[in-house]
Write a protein that holds these residues in place. Structure first.
Motif, PDB file in Angstrom:
ATOM      1  N   THR A   1       0.832  -1.201   0.000  1.00 20.02           N
ATOM      2  CA  THR A   1       0.000   0.000   0.000  1.00 20.02           C
ATOM      3  C   THR A   1       0.869   1.254   0.000  1.00 20.02           C
ATOM      4  O   THR A   1       1.616   1.501   0.937  1.00 20.02           O
ATOM      5  CB  THR A   1      -0.916   0.019   1.241  1.00 20.02           C
ATOM      6  N   ASN A   2       0.772   2.028  -1.072  1.00 25.62           N
ATOM      7  CA  ASN A   2       1.465   3.317  -1.210  1.00 25.62           C
ATOM      8  C   ASN A   2       2.976   3.259  -0.975  1.00 25.62           C
ATOM      9  O   ASN A   2       3.532   4.067  -0.215  1.00 25.62           O
ATOM     10  CB  ASN A   2       0.832   4.352  -0.262  1.00 25.62           C
TER      11      ASN A   2
ATOM     12  N   LYS B   1      -8.946  -6.669  -0.253  1.00 28.88           N
ATOM     13  CA  LYS B   1      -9.641  -5.495   0.276  1.00 28.88           C
ATOM     14  C   LYS B   1     -11.029  -5.884   0.763  1.00 28.88           C
ATOM     15  O   LYS B   1     -11.492  -5.448   1.803  1.00 28.88           O
ATOM     16  CB  LYS B   1      -9.717  -4.404  -0.788  1.00 28.88           C
TER      17      LYS B   1
ATOM     18  N   SER C   1      -4.949  -1.481   7.574  1.00 30.42           N
ATOM     19  CA  SER C   1      -4.759  -0.867   6.266  1.00 30.42           C
ATOM     20  C   SER C   1      -5.771   0.254   6.129  1.00 30.42           C
ATOM     21  O   SER C   1      -6.879   0.180   6.653  1.00 30.42           O
ATOM     22  CB  SER C   1      -4.952  -1.905   5.161  1.00 30.42           C
TER      23      SER C   1
ATOM     24  N   ASP D   1      -1.974   5.793   5.613  1.00 29.75           N
ATOM     25  CA  ASP D   1      -2.442   4.720   4.736  1.00 29.75           C
ATOM     26  C   ASP D   1      -1.256   4.064   4.037  1.00 29.75           C
ATOM     27  O   ASP D   1      -1.080   4.142   2.827  1.00 29.75           O
ATOM     28  CB  ASP D   1      -3.429   5.276   3.706  1.00 29.75           C
TER      29      ASP D   1
END
Length: 410
Positions: free
Chosen positions: A67-68, A256, A357, A386
């Motif tokens: 994530t990112n 997700k 998350s 995040d």
């Protein structure tokens, strides 16, 4: 009245790194922690041993941040895994590197990591305060302090929010930082559990409860597209509700949402052998146990608890003599060992997740300084952002890198 140059909210890994860093660069720092002790969540990481970081290169690190990852480039390169190791060893913590490049204290005690960070804060002059922050003070588009739940007001031109996520709420990670961020005008990406056990309604999981598998490969498959979302060699555990363990926790970070029938876990119980080699191995075992019943011929091949489940899945009569098993039945056995399929029906609650998350939208935070793009002087660090990683020390490294950046530039 200014009581400090910087107020850090949250005395976990990110908060203590931020506080110690800011103080070492000459800032007057107040660190506010609502728990009765600092670093409480650190104490339960790595099963109480604390997986401090991962001794890997930069490319490997970012491959383990689903994530990112790009958001972390600046912060990570300013304070990477080697810097983390040096930070602790220079303070007297002996470290060791284990399988998967996971770094632990030689003592195997997470308390050594927590106490070292607390000592670093105190020795650098951080004022360590027990209390619960109820709100941020913001005037004219800039942060100017915090209000505590007992009514106390603390003033400072910089505030670092390092309150963690929503996992393990008993350690104080109750999502306060998300509320602070929203009240300051930030967008919070909806949170979900990550690095969390998976629920399966397959009865085989209950039958296998307590069985730990080592040196297996786990693949997470999207049944709708046929795509493999995750594939790795390692360890896992069957539980009464489904599956847990390092492989399962890492696989969960690729999901997700879970809809009925959409995802399955496929376990290769013998990844060191291809199907032809496994068939040859089974033939040798069958030759040795030629006069035994089928269910009693697999003791060298499979864990005891796994045998009746595999026998049932193969639809081969349990008490059929091995010398009567056909080639087709043997191939069915090979297939079930190489592809032990378990449907995924859900996540365990976020309270059981190692990390959360989601969180403060990274597009609204300066990636070099961790400062809010919306409120001057407001910084974020750690799990409240995040950003998250797989198991193996990557999430603590995120905390250290972002905490260092926030402390350096606050």
């Amino acid at each position: 009245m200014r009581e400090a140059d910087v107020i850090v909210v949250g005395g976990g890994a990110a908060g203590m790194m931020a506080a110690a860093t800011a103080a070492e660069y000459g800032k007057r720092v107040i660190l506010v922690e609502k728990n009765d002790r600092f670093g409480r969540k650190i104490l339960i990481t790595g099963k109480g041993r604390c997986n401090v970081t991962n001794d890997c290169d930069a490319d490997t690190f970012f491959q383990n941040i689903p994530t990112n990852p790009k958001f972390l480039y600046s912060a990570y390169h300013a304070f990477d895994t080697q810097d983390t190791k040096q930070w602790f060893t220079s303070r007297g913590v002996a470290l060791k590197t284990e399988r998967g490049n996971r770094v632990f204290p030689v003592s195997d005690h997470a308390s050594e990591i927590a106490s070292t960070m607390e000592t670093a804060c105190r020795e650098s002059g951080v004022s360590m305060m027990k209390g619960e922050v109820s709100s941020l003070l913001i005037e004219g588009g800039a942060v100017c302090g915090v209000t505590l739940s007992n009514g106390t007001v603390l003033h400072a031109p910089a505030v670092i929010v390092a309150t963690g996520g929503a996992s393990y709420p008993l350690t104080g990670s109750t999502g306060d930082g998300y509320r602070f961020a929203e009240e300051a005008g930030h967008t919070v990406v909806p949170i979900r559990p990550s690095l969390v056990p998976l629920v399966s309604e397959d009865e085989d999981c209950r039958d296998l409860q307590g069985l730990s598998l080592k040196n297996v490969t786990l693949s997470l498959v999207d049944n709708q597209t046929g795509k493999t979302l995750y594939h790795e060699l390692g360890e896992m555990l069957f539980t009464h509700y489904g599956m847990s363990g390092p492989l399962v926790l890492s696989a969960s970070s690729h999901l997700k949402t879970i809809t009925p029938g959409r995802y399955s876990v496929v376990i290769d119980l013998k990844p060191g052998l291809d199907e032809k080699q496994l068939d040859a191995r089974i033939l040798r075992d069958f030759a040795e146990f030629a006069n035994r019943d089928f269910i009693n011929s697999l003791s060298k091949l499979l864990p005891k608890k796994m045998i009746p489940v595999i026998v049932y899945r193969c639809r081969i009569p349990a008490f059929l003599k091995v010398n009567s098993i056909t080639k087709e039945q043997r191939h069915t056995l090979v297939s079930n060992i190489k592809r032990f399929v378990v449907p995924v029906d859900g996540f365990r609650p976020v309270e059981e997740a190692i990390i959360t998350s989601g969180g403060v939208n990274c597009a609204e935070v300066n990636p070099r300084t961790m400062e809010s793009k919306r409120v001057k002087g407001l910084h974020f660090a750690g799990e409240v952002l995040d950003v998250d990683g797989y198991t193996g020390g990557f999430n603590l490294q995120i905390a250290f890198s972002t905490g260092y950046a926030a402390g350096l530039f606050c």
